[in-house]
Design a protein around this motif. Structure first.
Motif, PDB file in Angstrom:
ATOM      1  N   ALA A 287       0.825  -1.208   0.000  1.00 42.86           N
ATOM      2  CA  ALA A 287       0.000   0.000   0.000  1.00 42.86           C
ATOM      3  C   ALA A 287       0.856   1.253   0.000  1.00 42.86           C
ATOM      4  N   VAL A 288       0.268   2.353  -0.460  1.00 40.97           N
ATOM      5  CA  VAL A 288       0.953   3.639  -0.389  1.00 40.97           C
ATOM      6  C   VAL A 288       0.260   4.591   0.584  1.00 40.97           C
ATOM      7  N   MET A 289      -0.991   4.304   0.925  1.00 39.62           N
ATOM      8  CA  MET A 289      -1.743   5.181   1.825  1.00 39.62           C
ATOM      9  C   MET A 289      -2.104   4.485   3.130  1.00 39.62           C
ATOM     10  N   HIS A 290      -2.867   3.425   3.018  1.00 38.94           N
ATOM     11  CA  HIS A 290      -3.378   2.766   4.221  1.00 38.94           C
ATOM     12  C   HIS A 290      -2.272   1.975   4.917  1.00 38.94           C
ATOM     13  N   GLY A 291      -2.593   1.509   6.122  1.00 43.57           N
ATOM     14  CA  GLY A 291      -1.596   0.877   6.968  1.00 43.57           C
ATOM     15  C   GLY A 291      -0.797  -0.191   6.266  1.00 43.57           C
ATOM     16  N   LYS A 292       0.515  -0.033   6.244  1.00 45.23           N
ATOM     17  CA  LYS A 292       1.360  -0.983   5.521  1.00 45.23           C
ATOM     18  C   LYS A 292       1.591  -2.261   6.306  1.00 45.23           C
ATOM     19  N   THR A 293       0.956  -2.376   7.483  1.00 47.49           N
ATOM     20  CA  THR A 293       1.007  -3.636   8.221  1.00 47.49           C
ATOM     21  C   THR A 293      -0.242  -4.470   7.942  1.00 47.49           C
ATOM     22  N   ARG A 294      -1.129  -3.980   7.080  1.00 45.15           N
ATOM     23  CA  ARG A 294      -2.367  -4.694   6.776  1.00 45.15           C
ATOM     24  C   ARG A 294      -2.249  -5.329   5.393  1.00 45.15           C
ATOM     25  N   ARG A 295      -2.515  -6.615   5.312  1.00 47.96           N
ATOM     26  CA  ARG A 295      -2.278  -7.354   4.071  1.00 47.96           C
ATOM     27  C   ARG A 295      -3.116  -6.839   2.905  1.00 47.96           C
ATOM     28  N   GLY A 296      -4.315  -6.350   3.185  1.00 46.08           N
ATOM     29  CA  GLY A 296      -5.185  -5.928   2.108  1.00 46.08           C
ATOM     30  C   GLY A 296      -5.184  -4.439   1.844  1.00 46.08           C
ATOM     31  N   ALA A 297      -4.189  -3.720   2.375  1.00 45.62           N
ATOM     32  CA  ALA A 297      -4.255  -2.257   2.384  1.00 45.62           C
ATOM     33  C   ALA A 297      -4.271  -1.642   0.988  1.00 45.62           C
ATOM     34  N   LEU A 298      -3.551  -2.217   0.036  1.00 46.73           N
ATOM     35  CA  LEU A 298      -3.528  -1.637  -1.303  1.00 46.73           C
ATOM     36  C   LEU A 298      -4.895  -1.761  -1.975  1.00 46.73           C
ATOM     37  N   VAL A 299      -5.669  -2.780  -1.611  1.00 42.97           N
ATOM     38  CA  VAL A 299      -7.048  -2.888  -2.110  1.00 42.97           C
ATOM     39  C   VAL A 299      -7.833  -1.648  -1.711  1.00 42.97           C
ATOM     40  N   PHE A 300      -7.646  -1.183  -0.466  1.00 47.33           N
ATOM     41  CA  PHE A 300      -8.365  -0.002   0.001  1.00 47.33           C
ATOM     42  C   PHE A 300      -7.898   1.245  -0.752  1.00 47.33           C
ATOM     43  N   ASP A 301      -6.596   1.345  -1.006  1.00 51.64           N
ATOM     44  CA  ASP A 301      -6.072   2.491  -1.764  1.00 51.64           C
ATOM     45  C   ASP A 301      -6.719   2.579  -3.140  1.00 51.64           C
ATOM     46  N   VAL A 302      -6.780   1.446  -3.840  1.00 53.47           N
ATOM     47  CA  VAL A 302      -7.296   1.436  -5.204  1.00 53.47           C
ATOM     48  C   VAL A 302      -8.813   1.646  -5.212  1.00 53.47           C
ATOM     49  N   ALA A 303      -9.508   1.040  -4.264  1.00 54.23           N
ATOM     50  CA  ALA A 303     -10.968   1.217  -4.199  1.00 54.23           C
ATOM     51  C   ALA A 303     -11.336   2.678  -3.943  1.00 54.23           C
ATOM     52  N   ASP A 304     -10.499   3.383  -3.182  1.00 48.07           N
ATOM     53  CA  ASP A 304     -10.775   4.791  -2.879  1.00 48.07           C
ATOM     54  C   ASP A 304     -10.800   5.666  -4.127  1.00 48.07           C
ATOM     55  N   LEU A 305     -10.223   5.194  -5.223  1.00 47.93           N
ATOM     56  CA  LEU A 305     -10.238   5.964  -6.458  1.00 47.93           C
ATOM     57  C   LEU A 305     -11.653   6.255  -6.935  1.00 47.93           C
ATOM     58  N   VAL A 306     -12.601   5.352  -6.625  1.00 51.53           N
ATOM     59  CA  VAL A 306     -13.962   5.500  -7.172  1.00 51.53           C
ATOM     60  C   VAL A 306     -15.049   5.631  -6.111  1.00 51.53           C
ATOM     61  N   LYS A 307     -14.736   5.381  -4.850  1.00 50.41           N
ATOM     62  CA  LYS A 307     -15.783   5.328  -3.827  1.00 50.41           C
ATOM     63  C   LYS A 307     -16.523   6.649  -3.667  1.00 50.41           C
ATOM     64  N   ASP A 308     -15.786   7.755  -3.553  1.00 53.69           N
ATOM     65  CA  ASP A 308     -16.445   9.048  -3.343  1.00 53.69           C
ATOM     66  C   ASP A 308     -17.305   9.438  -4.534  1.00 53.69           C
ATOM     67  N   ALA A 309     -16.856   9.111  -5.730  1.00 51.09           N
ATOM     68  CA  ALA A 309     -17.576   9.512  -6.935  1.00 51.09           C
ATOM     69  C   ALA A 309     -18.841   8.697  -7.157  1.00 51.09           C
ATOM     70  N   LEU A 310     -18.778   7.381  -6.919  1.00 50.53           N
ATOM     71  CA  LEU A 310     -19.857   6.483  -7.320  1.00 50.53           C
ATOM     72  C   LEU A 310     -20.659   5.882  -6.174  1.00 50.53           C
ATOM     73  N   ILE A 311     -20.013   5.563  -5.064  1.00 54.98           N
ATOM     74  CA  ILE A 311     -20.717   4.897  -3.965  1.00 54.98           C
ATOM     75  C   ILE A 311     -21.382   5.909  -3.042  1.00 54.98           C
ATOM     76  N   LEU A 312     -20.614   6.929  -2.636  1.00 52.16           N
ATOM     77  CA  LEU A 312     -21.086   7.854  -1.607  1.00 52.16           C
ATOM     78  C   LEU A 312     -22.415   8.535  -1.949  1.00 52.16           C
ATOM     79  N   PRO A 313     -22.531   9.222  -3.098  1.00 49.77           N
ATOM     80  CA  PRO A 313     -23.805   9.913  -3.349  1.00 49.77           C
ATOM     81  C   PRO A 313     -24.979   8.965  -3.504  1.00 49.77           C
ATOM     82  N   TRP A 314     -24.731   7.809  -4.143  1.00 50.70           N
ATOM     83  CA  TRP A 314     -25.851   6.900  -4.390  1.00 50.70           C
ATOM     84  C   TRP A 314     -26.304   6.173  -3.133  1.00 50.70           C
ATOM     85  N   ALA A 315     -25.440   6.025  -2.148  1.00 54.37           N
ATOM     86  CA  ALA A 315     -25.871   5.453  -0.867  1.00 54.37           C
ATOM     87  C   ALA A 315     -26.941   6.342  -0.241  1.00 54.37           C
ATOM     88  N   PHE A 316     -26.728   7.647  -0.298  1.00 54.71           N
ATOM     89  CA  PHE A 316     -27.699   8.586   0.263  1.00 54.71           C
ATOM     90  C   PHE A 316     -28.960   8.662  -0.604  1.00 54.71           C
TER      91      PHE A 316
END
Length: 315
Positions: free
Chosen positions: A243-272
């Motif tokens: 990972a480059v952002m999230h905790g580098k002691t977490r095995r899945g951290a890079l998944v969170f970094d990459v998912a963040d690329l689209v979450k605010d644009a596509l998930i956040l508004p439609w959840a509301f």
């Protein structure tokens, strides 16, 4: 039976399907992967088009046969075990994906990634680029999505412009990953406030354990984005731990970094929006998958990671 080469004919970045299954049995039947449901003593088999599928989430009450896993692996489909509704994502007690195994995945991207990853300053530079791409994608999506605009989400609204401008300033002046994480959290908090105002969710507070629809939809949509991110990294051959952002002691951290690329644009508004419209979980999930396809989210993830891999190796 389909040949192995046929199963991978569709590029992962172009595949259309993500499946969430519960209360069924996934198996191989007549050279296909199917899931079996039982209703009123009737058994029904439903085909899964594995060559056009990126991720399968197995929810409560599911089982899967070894022969089905073998076929899914040959088609490059990732498998995740999850709780009800797709959350939480669990396997072996932690965030994990069952990745198809192949000795022929590309090596160029992991080699480029490692060329910069062990240098803290270079890693910070790429982390900043992740955040800039995240904002660029949000601006691109909100600028052209007429349906979002019908609910009051406009990229040129004063509060949206201010939130993005403030975040951009903080990104450029960040001297550490901690600074970046703070800027990211403040942007997301501002976007929650904006989305709550547009959809009359007075007093909204983000609570991962919250039982209200908005919080539940945010959780569920985020896990769908994690599926796309995990697929991207597996195809490009980059382990999830770098990972480059999230905790580098977490095995899945890079998944969170990459998912963040689209979450605010596509998930956040439609959840509301979906919470406001009192949609079901299934309807929200379909909306998310439609958004992923409409705005080419998986394509964007692939191009972002490939571009940043190359940029990082040249620092």
């Amino acid at each position: 039976m389909e040949q192995l080469t046929d199963l991978k004919a569709i590029l992962h970045s172009k595949r259309a399907n993500i499946y969430y299954l519960e209360k069924c049995r996934v198996m191989q039947k007549d050279g296909r992967v199917v899931y079996l449901t039982e209703d009123n003593d009737q058994k029904q088999y439903w085909n899964i088009p594995i060559a056009n599928t990126t991720v399968i989430l197995l929810g409560m009450g599911t089982s899967i046969t070894q022969s089905a896993v073998r076929m899914l692996a040959s088609a490059g489909v990732l498998i995740g075990f999850s709780g009800s509704g797709g959350t939480p994502l669990i396997a072996a007690g932690e965030v994990e994906w069952l990745s198809p195994q192949s000795e022929y995945r590309p090596t160029e991207y992991i080699q480029n990634w490692l060329a910069f990853w062990f240098d803290e300053n270079k890693r910070l530079t790429i982390a900043k680029r992740f955040q800039q791409l995240r904002i660029d994608y949000l601006q691109q999506v909100w600028r052209k999505d007429k349906e979002l605009q019908s609910y009051g989400f406009y990229i040129d609204d004063a509060d949206v412009e201010k939130a993005l401008s403030n975040c951009n300033d903080k990104i450029s002046h960040s001297s550490s990953v901690t600074d970046l994480l703070t800027a990211e959290a403040q942007l997301t908090k501002s976007l929650y406030k904006i989305a709550a105002a547009r959809t009359q969710h007075g007093g909204f507070a983000r609570d991962h354990a919250g039982e209200d629809d908005a919080n539940a939809f945010l959780n569920h949509g985020n896990y769908l984005a994690y599926g796309l991110a995990a697929t991207t990294l597996w195809v490009l051959g980059i382990p999830h731990g770098f990972a480059v952002m999230h905790g580098k002691t977490r095995r899945g951290a890079l998944v969170f970094d990459v998912a963040d690329l689209v979450k605010d644009a596509l998930i956040l508004p439609w959840a509301f929006i979906c919470a406001k419209e009192q949609m079901s979980e299934q309807e929200f999930r379909q909306q998310c998958l439609q958004n992923f396809t409409q705005h080419k989210a998986l394509d964007f993830m692939f191009e972002a990671v490939k571009t940043l891999s190359l940029e990082g190796s040249q620092l």
